[in-house]
Design an enzyme around this catalytic site. Structure first.
Site, short mmCIF file in Angstrom:
data_model
loop_
_atom_site.label_atom_id
_atom_site.label_comp_id
_atom_site.label_asym_id
_atom_site.label_seq_id
_atom_site.Cartn_x
_atom_site.Cartn_y
_atom_site.Cartn_z
N GLY A 196 6.70 5.59 8.25
CA GLY A 196 5.79 6.90 7.84
C GLY A 196 5.84 7.63 9.40
O GLY A 196 6.77 7.50 10.25
N GLU A 198 9.28 17.16 14.45
CA GLU A 198 9.55 17.13 13.19
C GLU A 198 9.07 17.94 12.04
O GLU A 198 7.62 17.90 12.05
CB GLU A 198 9.39 15.58 12.75
CG GLU A 198 9.89 15.31 11.36
CD GLU A 198 9.79 13.87 11.17
OE1 GLU A 198 8.47 13.44 10.96
OE2 GLU A 198 10.69 12.94 10.27
N GLU A 204 8.90 2.12 11.10
CA GLU A 204 9.99 3.25 11.09
C GLU A 204 9.58 4.58 10.95
O GLU A 204 8.68 4.76 10.05
CB GLU A 204 10.76 2.98 9.64
CG GLU A 204 11.64 1.47 9.55
CD GLU A 204 12.84 1.26 10.42
OE1 GLU A 204 13.24 2.69 10.94
OE2 GLU A 204 13.08 0.15 10.52
N LYS A 223 0.84 -1.18 -0.02
CA LYS A 223 -0.05 0.02 0.10
C LYS A 223 0.98 1.36 0.00
O LYS A 223 1.37 1.74 1.01
CB LYS A 223 -0.99 -0.24 1.31
CG LYS A 223 -2.17 0.64 1.08
CD LYS A 223 -2.18 2.15 0.71
CE LYS A 223 -1.79 2.97 1.78
NZ LYS A 223 -1.70 4.49 1.26
N CYS A 241 13.68 11.26 6.70
CA CYS A 241 13.24 11.02 8.20
C CYS A 241 14.88 11.28 8.82
O CYS A 241 14.84 11.69 9.90
CB CYS A 241 13.13 9.49 8.28
SG CYS A 241 14.01 8.59 7.27
N GLY A 301 2.04 5.44 12.77
CA GLY A 301 2.66 4.21 13.47
C GLY A 301 2.09 3.98 14.83
O GLY A 301 1.67 2.92 14.83
P1 NAD Z 1 2.14 9.16 6.84
O1 NAD Z 1 2.08 8.45 8.37
O2 NAD Z 1 1.10 10.20 6.57
O3 NAD Z 1 1.84 7.95 5.85
C1 NAD Z 1 2.72 6.99 5.71
C2 NAD Z 1 1.80 5.79 4.87
O4 NAD Z 1 0.67 5.40 5.79
C3 NAD Z 1 1.08 6.13 3.82
O5 NAD Z 1 0.98 5.17 2.70
C4 NAD Z 1 -0.48 6.31 4.35
O6 NAD Z 1 -1.51 6.37 3.21
C5 NAD Z 1 -0.40 5.40 5.20
N1 NAD Z 1 -1.45 5.65 6.27
C6 NAD Z 1 -2.00 6.66 6.86
N2 NAD Z 1 -2.77 6.62 7.75
C7 NAD Z 1 -3.14 5.16 7.89
C8 NAD Z 1 -3.85 4.41 8.65
N3 NAD Z 1 -4.70 4.77 9.57
N4 NAD Z 1 -3.79 3.05 8.62
C9 NAD Z 1 -2.84 2.49 7.81
N5 NAD Z 1 -2.14 3.06 6.86
C10 NAD Z 1 -1.98 4.61 7.10
O7 NAD Z 1 3.66 9.45 6.51
P2 NAD Z 1 4.20 10.37 5.22
O8 NAD Z 1 3.71 11.58 5.47
O9 NAD Z 1 3.95 9.37 3.95
O10 NAD Z 1 5.88 10.34 5.41
C11 NAD Z 1 6.44 11.17 6.22
C12 NAD Z 1 7.15 10.44 7.52
O11 NAD Z 1 7.76 9.30 7.45
C13 NAD Z 1 7.98 11.40 8.41
O12 NAD Z 1 7.34 11.31 9.68
C14 NAD Z 1 9.13 10.46 8.45
O13 NAD Z 1 9.98 11.05 9.22
C15 NAD Z 1 8.63 9.34 7.99
N6 NAD Z 1 9.70 8.51 7.44
C16 NAD Z 1 10.65 7.75 8.43
C17 NAD Z 1 11.47 6.82 7.81
C18 NAD Z 1 12.42 5.77 8.41
O14 NAD Z 1 12.49 4.88 8.01
N7 NAD Z 1 12.44 6.06 9.86
C19 NAD Z 1 11.78 6.95 6.37
C20 NAD Z 1 10.83 7.87 5.66
C21 NAD Z 1 10.08 8.60 6.08
#
Ligand code: NAD
Length: 491
Positions: free
Chosen positions: A230, A381, A250, A177, A284, A235
């Protein structure tokens, strides 16, 4: 009639429309009027179909010899390599990062695919002596089952590849997804694996909203593992809702670079520019806090402002662009909010702080100084091109400051004092520490991930990536021809 293409879901080896028939657009953040395509709004019904397909495919795939699984991955790596330039250009159009960084993203996808292809010939367990005679003891690796992979947009090919390739080589079936900001890149990656000859149903992709498609995946009882990258809040919610399944998370970061008074300041300057403003601060591992020894603070601030002033904002496809747009309007507004907050909190704005008069979701590279450690701009962040300088008096205060956040992903220290470097390695609370280099630059054969509110123990990449996607089975083979009871028959 519109000439913009409608893209499909990938379920059971076929490209299909979503059950709802609804779609959503993906645009170019440098030119928001440019629509790259419409993508399916997958929902619960689509996830259920994908689970049925994955369940069937798992029977065969899990029994396919791992080296054979690896050879499909190797073909995929080759296809990615052949198309690297096109894939990178498309990535820049979909998420805005400058072309060289998009090429790096695709290269990372190639690297992890090659690495995991090689793991197909290892996937090793352990053998160990038994405490009893004529008895053999060992561990082997087993796939987990159907894995749900949920990814963000900021590394639209590398992060999905880290998860997909590791899951596949271990013999799992996958439902992927991707983020709704980058479904185009996700579709390209899946098409590459299809072309490489992956059997039907082994990899399924359902695009669509997180709270419907994503959450169905998270709650589904036939899914044995969720691997998520994300935002921290997403998370935390996933962990609460997933039930009894393996969950790898992550999440975000608020990464710091310490610059000691003995550091090579030119080197540190390059590191801060790359870490703070690369990918428009949307990593991130972005270096959003710079912890500077007070003896060199003023000199370093002047050097930094001079460099930030020269950073050119623009479309990532243009060769002279240093900093691209933010991913969307919400992100642009978030940066504007934090820039205002920094001023309200009493930090001193050195440069930037505004939306420029440009189409697209741009924000000026922004630098604050004299930040207190507990200011929100120095704690939360932002995921934008905003860097906070925090002055410190000595090494101990620098270590306390770098650790004074809820996150624990990446970190760096610039110093020529080898003792301080080693002490920093053991005292900084983070999954990654760089010495005399910026907070970014992970390599696929080493583990990647964070501690504290960044992660809950899982690591991706290298052998740790295999650990995330495999179960260990312990096997005893007793060839003594009699009942031997462990802990009882000791002779
Ligand atoms: P996000 O949490 O908004 O979305 C990430 C994914 O989760 C997307 O595919 C989204 O559709 C899905 N999602 C959203 N709500 C959900 C739910 N209720 N249930 C299941 N899935 C759901 O994050 P984003 O804006 O896409 O990414 C940015 C974030 O990701 C930042 O906080 C960044 O630090 C983090 N990030 C972390 C790493 C790492 O390896 N630690 C790497 C890259 C990005």
């Amino acid at each position: 009639m519109s000439s913009i293409k409608n893209f499909k879901l990938y379920i059971n080896g076929e490209w299909v429309e979503s059950a709802s028939g609804e779609t959503f657009p993906s645009d170019n953040p440098a030119k928001p009027k440019q629509i790259l395509g419409f993508f399916q709004k997958g929902n619960k019904e689509d996830i259920n179909k994908a689970v049925d397909a994955a369940e069937k495919a798992f029977q065969q795939w899990s029994q396919t010899p791992a080296p054979k699984r690896g050879s499909i991955l190797l073909i995929a790596a080759q296809l990615l390599r052949e198309n690297k330039e096109t894939l990178a250009r498309e990535m820049t159009m979909e998420m805005g990062k400058v072309l060289a960084e998009s090429k790096g993203d695709v290269q990372e996808a190639i690297d992890i695919t090659e690495y995991m292809a090689g793991e197909g010939r290892r996937l090793s367990g352990n053998t160990t002596p038994s405490e009893l005679r004529k008895k053999f003891a060992m561990t082997i690796r087993m796939p987990i089952g159907i894995c749900g992979l949920i990814t963000p947009w900021n590394f639209p090919m590398a992060i999905p590849a880290w998860k997909i390739m590791s899951a596949l080589i271990c013999g799992n079936a996958v439902i992927f997804k991707p983020s709704s900001d980058t479904p185009f890149c996700a579709t390209r990656l899946v098409k590459t694996l299809e072309r490489a000859g992956l059997p039907r149903g082994v990899l399924n992709m359902v695009t669509g909203p997180g709270d419907t498609a994503g959450m169905t995946l998270v709650r589904h009882r036939k899914i044995r593992a969720i691997s998520f990258t994300g935002h921290k809040d997403t998370g935390a919610y996933i962990l609460k809702e997933a039930g009894l399944k393996r969950v790898g998370l992550e999440m975000g970061g608020k990464n710091g670079i310490i610059i000691m008074d003995d550091a090579n300041l030119d080197l540190a300057l390059d590191g801060v520019i790359w870490g703070g403003y690369g990918t428009t601060g949307q990593r991130c591992t972005a270096a959003s806090r710079v912890i500077v020894h007070e003896k060199i603070k003023q000199k370093f601030e002047t050097m930094l402002v001079n460099r930030v002033r020269r950073l050119k904002l623009g479309d990532g496809l243009k060769p002279d662009t240093d900093v691209g747009p933010l991913i969307n309007k919400t992100a642009q507004e978030k940066s504007a909010r934090y820039a205002q907050l920094g001023k309200d909190e009493g930090a001193r704005l050195l440069i930037g702080g505004k939306k420029p008069k440009m189409d697209g979701f741009f924000f000026e590279p922004t630098l604050f100084t004299d930040c207190a450690v507990d200011m929100r701009i120095a704690q939360e962040e932002i995921f934008g091109p905003i860097v906070s300088i925090i002055p410190v008096k000595n090494f101990n205060e620098a270590i306390e400051t770098i650790n004074s956040i809820e996150y624990g992903l990446s970190s760096a220290i610039y110093t020529n004092d080898v003792s301080k470097a080693f002490e920093a390695i053991t005292r900084i609370e983070a999954g990654l520490t760089y010495i005399n280099s910026s907070t970014i630059g992970s390599e696929v054969h080493l583990p990647f991930g964070g501690i504290k509110n960044t992660g809950i123990g899982a690591r991706e990449g290298g052998i740790e990536g295999i650990n995330e996607f495999s179960e260990i089975k312990t096997v005893y083979i007793d060839y003594s021809g009699k009942l031997q009871r462990a802990q009882i028959d000791l002779d």
